[in-house]
Scaffold this motif. Structure first.
Motif, PDB file in Angstrom:
ATOM      1  N   GLU A  12       0.843  -1.188   0.000  1.00 26.46           N
ATOM      2  CA  GLU A  12       0.000   0.000   0.000  1.00 26.46           C
ATOM      3  C   GLU A  12       0.881   1.241   0.000  1.00 26.46           C
ATOM      4  N   GLU A  13       0.386   2.288  -0.627  1.00 30.28           N
ATOM      5  CA  GLU A  13       1.126   3.543  -0.640  1.00 30.28           C
ATOM      6  C   GLU A  13       1.018   4.199   0.728  1.00 30.28           C
ATOM      7  N   ASP A  49       1.751   7.515   3.157  1.00 33.83           N
ATOM      8  CA  ASP A  49       1.975   8.951   3.069  1.00 33.83           C
ATOM      9  C   ASP A  49       3.392   9.299   3.487  1.00 33.83           C
ATOM     10  N   ARG A  86      -7.611  -8.266   5.746  1.00 33.05           N
ATOM     11  CA  ARG A  86      -8.600  -8.661   4.758  1.00 33.05           C
ATOM     12  C   ARG A  86      -8.703 -10.182   4.737  1.00 33.05           C
ATOM     13  N   PHE A 101      -9.034  -1.401   9.963  1.00 35.56           N
ATOM     14  CA  PHE A 101      -9.215  -0.520   8.810  1.00 35.56           C
ATOM     15  C   PHE A 101     -10.025   0.718   9.203  1.00 35.56           C
ATOM     16  N   ARG A 119      -7.751   2.867  11.346  1.00 35.79           N
ATOM     17  CA  ARG A 119      -6.721   3.506  10.511  1.00 35.79           C
ATOM     18  C   ARG A 119      -7.243   4.790   9.871  1.00 35.79           C
ATOM     19  N   SER A 120      -8.560   4.933   9.762  1.00 36.54           N
ATOM     20  CA  SER A 120      -9.134   6.116   9.126  1.00 36.54           C
ATOM     21  C   SER A 120      -9.139   7.336  10.051  1.00 36.54           C
ATOM     22  N   SER A 156       0.547   0.471   6.757  1.00 36.28           N
ATOM     23  CA  SER A 156       0.562  -0.043   5.386  1.00 36.28           C
ATOM     24  C   SER A 156      -0.818  -0.415   4.863  1.00 36.28           C
ATOM     25  N   ILE A 157      -1.843  -0.459   5.728  1.00 41.41           N
ATOM     26  CA  ILE A 157      -3.161  -0.894   5.266  1.00 41.41           C
ATOM     27  C   ILE A 157      -3.992   0.305   4.825  1.00 41.41           C
ATOM     28  N   GLU A 158      -4.970   0.022   4.003  1.00 44.40           N
ATOM     29  CA  GLU A 158      -5.818   1.092   3.470  1.00 44.40           C
ATOM     30  C   GLU A 158      -6.921   1.426   4.468  1.00 44.40           C
TER      31      GLU A 158
END
Length: 250
Positions: free
Chosen positions: A131-132, A134, A162, A176, A179-180, A237-239
Protein backbone atom coordinates in the motif's frame (compact mmCIF):
# COMPACT_ATOMS: atom_id res chain seq x y z
CA UNK A 1 9.05 -58.79 -41.31
CA UNK A 2 12.02 -57.10 -39.65
CA UNK A 3 10.58 -53.68 -40.54
CA UNK A 4 7.25 -54.56 -38.89
CA UNK A 5 9.04 -55.80 -35.77
CA UNK A 6 11.10 -52.61 -35.45
CA UNK A 7 8.01 -50.46 -36.00
CA UNK A 8 6.07 -52.33 -33.31
CA UNK A 9 9.00 -52.05 -30.89
CA UNK A 10 9.25 -48.31 -31.51
CA UNK A 11 5.53 -47.79 -30.93
CA UNK A 12 5.69 -49.83 -27.72
CA UNK A 13 8.68 -47.77 -26.50
CA UNK A 14 6.93 -44.50 -27.35
CA UNK A 15 3.78 -45.66 -25.57
CA UNK A 16 5.74 -46.64 -22.44
CA UNK A 17 7.59 -43.30 -22.50
CA UNK A 18 4.30 -41.44 -22.76
CA UNK A 19 2.83 -43.35 -19.82
CA UNK A 20 5.97 -42.68 -17.76
CA UNK A 21 5.75 -38.98 -18.57
CA UNK A 22 2.06 -38.90 -17.57
CA UNK A 23 2.87 -40.71 -14.32
CA UNK A 24 5.63 -38.18 -13.60
CA UNK A 25 3.14 -35.34 -14.04
CA UNK A 26 0.77 -36.96 -11.54
CA UNK A 27 3.32 -37.13 -8.72
CA UNK A 28 5.56 -34.31 -7.51
CA UNK A 29 8.15 -33.82 -4.81
CA UNK A 30 7.58 -30.72 -2.69
CA UNK A 31 10.49 -29.31 -0.68
CA UNK A 32 9.28 -27.94 2.65
CA UNK A 33 11.30 -26.87 5.73
CA UNK A 34 10.65 -28.95 8.84
CA UNK A 35 9.08 -26.02 10.73
CA UNK A 36 6.41 -25.62 8.04
CA UNK A 37 5.84 -29.34 7.69
CA UNK A 38 5.34 -29.69 11.45
CA UNK A 39 2.81 -26.83 11.53
CA UNK A 40 0.09 -29.11 10.16
CA UNK A 41 -0.68 -26.91 7.14
CA UNK A 42 0.61 -29.46 4.63
CA UNK A 43 -1.54 -32.27 6.05
CA UNK A 44 -4.56 -30.00 5.74
CA UNK A 45 -3.80 -28.47 2.35
CA UNK A 46 -2.21 -31.18 0.19
CA UNK A 47 -5.11 -33.70 0.24
CA UNK A 48 -7.33 -30.91 -1.12
CA UNK A 49 -4.90 -30.30 -3.97
CA UNK A 50 -4.68 -34.02 -4.77
CA UNK A 51 -8.47 -34.42 -4.68
CA UNK A 52 -8.90 -31.59 -7.18
CA UNK A 53 -6.02 -32.42 -9.55
CA UNK A 54 -5.24 -36.13 -9.00
CA UNK A 55 -1.59 -35.09 -8.52
CA UNK A 56 0.04 -36.77 -5.52
CA UNK A 57 2.58 -34.83 -3.45
CA UNK A 58 5.60 -36.28 -1.67
CA UNK A 59 7.20 -34.02 0.95
CA UNK A 60 10.99 -33.83 0.93
CA UNK A 61 13.47 -31.81 2.97
CA UNK A 62 15.37 -28.81 1.55
CA UNK A 63 18.46 -29.99 -0.32
CA UNK A 64 16.83 -33.20 -1.57
CA UNK A 65 15.74 -33.54 -5.23
CA UNK A 66 12.42 -31.72 -5.65
CA UNK A 67 10.08 -30.42 -8.36
CA UNK A 68 8.72 -27.45 -6.42
CA UNK A 69 9.66 -25.72 -3.16
CA UNK A 70 8.09 -23.60 -0.45
CA UNK A 71 10.58 -21.27 1.20
CA UNK A 72 12.18 -17.85 0.79
CA UNK A 73 12.63 -17.84 -3.01
CA UNK A 74 9.98 -17.38 -5.68
CA UNK A 75 6.50 -15.88 -5.62
CA UNK A 76 4.99 -15.01 -2.20
CA UNK A 77 1.85 -17.06 -1.54
CA UNK A 78 1.18 -16.81 2.21
CA UNK A 79 2.54 -15.47 5.48
CA UNK A 80 2.80 -17.02 8.90
CA UNK A 81 5.23 -17.98 11.66
CA UNK A 82 6.76 -14.49 11.31
CA UNK A 83 7.84 -14.87 7.69
CA UNK A 84 6.61 -14.81 4.10
CA UNK A 85 6.44 -18.17 2.30
CA UNK A 86 7.09 -18.27 -1.44
CA UNK A 87 6.57 -20.91 -4.13
CA UNK A 88 9.32 -21.80 -6.62
CA UNK A 89 8.98 -24.32 -9.45
CA UNK A 90 12.27 -26.24 -9.71
CA UNK A 91 11.18 -28.53 -12.58
CA UNK A 92 9.40 -26.31 -15.15
CA UNK A 93 8.85 -29.31 -17.44
CA UNK A 94 6.80 -31.11 -14.79
CA UNK A 95 3.15 -30.26 -15.40
CA UNK A 96 2.19 -31.40 -11.90
CA UNK A 97 4.64 -28.95 -10.34
CA UNK A 98 3.27 -26.11 -12.47
CA UNK A 99 -0.29 -27.07 -11.51
CA UNK A 100 0.59 -26.96 -7.82
CA UNK A 101 2.20 -23.51 -8.18
CA UNK A 102 -0.90 -22.23 -9.98
CA UNK A 103 -3.29 -23.85 -7.50
CA UNK A 104 -1.65 -22.48 -4.34
CA UNK A 105 -1.66 -18.95 -5.80
CA UNK A 106 -5.28 -19.22 -6.97
CA UNK A 107 -8.44 -18.70 -4.93
CA UNK A 108 -8.88 -22.42 -4.19
CA UNK A 109 -5.41 -22.84 -2.77
CA UNK A 110 -5.58 -19.54 -0.90
CA UNK A 111 -8.87 -20.65 0.67
CA UNK A 112 -7.18 -23.84 1.85
CA UNK A 113 -4.42 -21.77 3.48
CA UNK A 114 -6.77 -19.39 5.29
CA UNK A 115 -9.12 -22.24 6.20
CA UNK A 116 -6.45 -24.02 8.24
CA UNK A 117 -6.88 -23.40 11.98
CA UNK A 118 -5.16 -24.53 15.16
CA UNK A 119 -7.23 -24.34 18.35
CA UNK A 120 -9.56 -21.90 16.60
CA UNK A 121 -6.72 -19.59 15.48
CA UNK A 122 -5.67 -19.00 11.88
CA UNK A 123 -1.84 -19.20 11.83
CA UNK A 124 -1.41 -18.44 8.12
CA UNK A 125 -2.78 -15.63 5.97
CA UNK A 126 -2.43 -14.14 2.51
CA UNK A 127 0.53 -11.86 1.74
CA UNK A 128 0.18 -8.21 2.64
CA UNK A 129 -0.50 -6.15 -0.45
CA UNK A 130 1.81 -3.21 -0.88
CA UNK A 131 0.00 0.00 0.00
CA UNK A 132 1.13 3.54 -0.64
CA UNK A 133 2.18 5.19 2.62
CA UNK A 134 1.97 8.95 3.07
CA UNK A 135 5.30 10.75 3.16
CA UNK A 136 6.29 11.45 6.73
CA UNK A 137 4.34 8.43 8.03
CA UNK A 138 7.21 5.97 7.98
CA UNK A 139 7.56 3.35 10.67
CA UNK A 140 10.64 1.18 10.87
CA UNK A 141 9.03 -1.79 12.59
CA UNK A 142 8.73 -5.22 10.96
CA UNK A 143 5.47 -4.95 9.01
CA UNK A 144 5.01 -8.69 8.47
CA UNK A 145 5.68 -9.38 12.12
CA UNK A 146 3.17 -6.65 12.95
CA UNK A 147 0.50 -8.38 10.90
CA UNK A 148 1.15 -11.68 12.66
CA UNK A 149 1.21 -10.13 16.15
CA UNK A 150 -2.00 -8.23 15.37
CA UNK A 151 -3.80 -11.36 14.18
CA UNK A 152 -2.59 -13.42 17.13
CA UNK A 153 -3.43 -10.97 19.91
CA UNK A 154 -5.69 -8.20 18.58
CA UNK A 155 -7.64 -10.64 16.41
CA UNK A 156 -9.49 -11.82 19.51
CA UNK A 157 -11.73 -8.77 19.16
CA UNK A 158 -10.71 -6.79 16.04
CA UNK A 159 -10.67 -7.68 12.36
CA UNK A 160 -7.01 -7.03 11.58
CA UNK A 161 -6.62 -8.19 7.95
CA UNK A 162 -8.60 -8.66 4.76
CA UNK A 163 -10.13 -12.12 4.67
CA UNK A 164 -10.62 -12.17 8.45
CA UNK A 165 -14.04 -10.50 8.39
CA UNK A 166 -15.64 -13.56 9.99
CA UNK A 167 -13.34 -13.23 13.01
CA UNK A 168 -13.37 -10.68 15.81
CA UNK A 169 -16.34 -9.14 17.61
CA UNK A 170 -18.88 -7.29 15.49
CA UNK A 171 -19.18 -4.32 17.85
CA UNK A 172 -15.40 -3.78 17.91
CA UNK A 173 -13.94 -1.49 15.20
CA UNK A 174 -11.68 -3.11 12.64
CA UNK A 175 -8.09 -2.03 12.12
CA UNK A 176 -9.21 -0.52 8.81
CA UNK A 177 -11.78 1.66 10.58
CA UNK A 178 -9.26 2.71 13.24
CA UNK A 179 -6.72 3.51 10.51
CA UNK A 180 -9.13 6.12 9.13
CA UNK A 181 -8.86 8.26 12.29
CA UNK A 182 -6.49 11.22 12.09
CA UNK A 183 -4.81 10.19 15.35
CA UNK A 184 -4.69 6.47 14.55
CA UNK A 185 -0.94 6.29 15.20
CA UNK A 186 -1.31 7.75 18.70
CA UNK A 187 -4.13 5.34 19.49
CA UNK A 188 -2.05 2.33 18.44
CA UNK A 189 1.14 3.58 20.10
CA UNK A 190 -0.50 3.82 23.54
CA UNK A 191 -3.39 1.36 23.18
CA UNK A 192 -2.13 -0.69 26.12
CA UNK A 193 -3.08 2.10 28.56
CA UNK A 194 -6.48 2.81 26.98
CA UNK A 195 -9.65 1.08 28.17
CA UNK A 196 -10.24 -1.81 28.12
CA UNK A 197 -6.74 -2.89 27.02
CA UNK A 198 -4.97 -1.83 30.20
CA UNK A 199 -6.84 -4.46 32.20
CA UNK A 200 -5.29 -7.36 30.28
CA UNK A 201 -2.23 -6.05 28.40
CA UNK A 202 1.35 -5.85 29.61
CA UNK A 203 4.34 -4.40 27.76
CA UNK A 204 7.75 -5.62 28.82
CA UNK A 205 9.78 -2.99 30.76
CA UNK A 206 6.90 -0.50 30.46
CA UNK A 207 3.80 -1.56 32.39
CA UNK A 208 3.62 -2.73 35.99
CA UNK A 209 2.58 -6.31 36.82
CA UNK A 210 -1.11 -6.82 37.49
CA UNK A 211 -2.02 -6.34 41.17
CA UNK A 212 -2.66 -9.64 42.92
CA UNK A 213 -6.12 -8.46 43.94
CA UNK A 214 -6.95 -7.43 40.33
CA UNK A 215 -5.54 -10.04 37.94
CA UNK A 216 -6.25 -9.94 34.22
CA UNK A 217 -9.90 -10.91 33.56
CA UNK A 218 -8.85 -12.87 30.44
CA UNK A 219 -5.69 -14.55 29.17
CA UNK A 220 -3.25 -11.61 29.30
CA UNK A 221 -1.61 -10.13 26.22
CA UNK A 222 2.15 -9.83 26.68
CA UNK A 223 4.05 -7.64 24.21
CA UNK A 224 7.37 -5.86 23.75
CA UNK A 225 8.05 -2.37 22.42
CA UNK A 226 9.33 -4.04 19.24
CA UNK A 227 5.92 -5.70 18.89
CA UNK A 228 4.20 -2.31 19.12
CA UNK A 229 6.59 -0.81 16.55
CA UNK A 230 5.77 -3.74 14.27
CA UNK A 231 2.02 -3.22 14.73
CA UNK A 232 2.41 0.48 13.87
CA UNK A 233 4.35 -0.40 10.71
CA UNK A 234 1.66 -2.88 9.69
CA UNK A 235 -1.28 -0.55 10.34
CA UNK A 236 0.50 2.24 8.44
CA UNK A 237 0.56 -0.04 5.39
CA UNK A 238 -3.16 -0.89 5.27
CA UNK A 239 -5.82 1.09 3.47
CA UNK A 240 -8.16 3.07 5.76
CA UNK A 241 -11.83 2.19 5.65
CA UNK A 242 -14.03 4.66 3.79
CA UNK A 243 -16.30 5.77 6.61
CA UNK A 244 -17.84 8.69 4.73
CA UNK A 245 -17.86 12.39 5.51
CA UNK A 246 -18.26 13.54 9.13
CA UNK A 247 -21.83 14.16 10.24
CA UNK A 248 -22.83 17.83 10.11
CA UNK A 249 -24.36 19.36 13.22
CA UNK A 250 -28.09 20.00 13.10
Amino acid sequence: MLKRTLTAAFLLFASDAGLASADDDRQIRLSVPAVLSESGLMKYMLPRFTLKTQVRVELVSPGEPADVALGDAGTPVFVGMCQTWSIEVLAPGNKGASRFASWIADTTGQSAITGFKVDGNQPFALPVEEEEIDAGQFYDGDRLRGRQVSRTHCGRCHVTARGDESLGIGSTPSFFALRSFEDWDVRFAIFYVLKPHGAFTQVEDVTEPFPEERPSPIAPIELTLDDIDAILAYVASIEPAALGAPLAGQ
